[in-house]
Enzyme design. Sequence first.
Site, short mmCIF file in Angstrom:
data_model
loop_
_atom_site.label_atom_id
_atom_site.label_comp_id
_atom_site.label_asym_id
_atom_site.label_seq_id
_atom_site.Cartn_x
_atom_site.Cartn_y
_atom_site.Cartn_z
N SER A 101 0.93 -1.15 -0.03
CA SER A 101 -0.06 -0.03 -0.01
C SER A 101 0.79 1.19 0.06
O SER A 101 1.72 1.69 -0.80
CB SER A 101 -0.82 -0.17 1.23
N ASP A 151 -10.97 -3.94 -4.64
CA ASP A 151 -10.41 -2.90 -3.87
C ASP A 151 -11.10 -1.72 -3.96
O ASP A 151 -11.28 -1.16 -4.94
CB ASP A 151 -8.84 -2.83 -4.17
N HIS A 182 -8.59 -4.54 -0.28
CA HIS A 182 -7.27 -4.02 -0.24
C HIS A 182 -6.32 -4.79 0.85
O HIS A 182 -5.33 -4.75 0.90
CB HIS A 182 -7.33 -2.33 0.35
#
Length: 203
Positions: A101, A151, A182
Amino acid sequence: MKHFFHKSKETNEVFVLLHGTGGRETDLLPVAGRIDPALSVLGIRGDVGENGQYRYFKRQPDGSMDEESLKEKTKPLLDFLFEAAITHQFEQKEIHLIGYSNGANMAVSLLLHKPEFFRSAMLLHPSHPLKSFDTAELNDLDIFITAGAKDQLVLPGEAVQLKKHLRHLGARVSLHMTDYGHELRNSEFTQAAKWWSENIKTV
């Protein structure tokens, strides 16, 4: 920078771990162990605070990416890696990035700004930062990207566009898409380990 280092007795190669928002320098240690437990591991904690959570660069007030902050924070992290390589005795092209991320986006910036310092990267649920950065030469880099088809934080199309961008710059890029969001899934680690074994691992 807050970090930890575990020295391998088997190889000089090293995983550099870059956590997601709210994470710590040890978060991705189990991932590195799944991929290849033989490598040294350097975990680095982001030094940008956001509501008590650690990140590697700032976000805009609306939550979108602050690319100026990303570029600004890239140089001190590269400087830290250069110093760490001297301190812990590993070389350029012995570094393999694993980022998730926010950490994956920082990993992309590191690759684009200093590609000769890295051998490979595993980018877990990245966005597509620095879209206009078109001057890096990534010809010797192997990159593995994962994304979630559902996501809602990072649209899966971002990973697809990032793959095209990095391939355009010469990298060898593989993309694994999950049916989830995610969050990290076990299948990503399985596929990453398979990719590592087929493309990177030499011992």
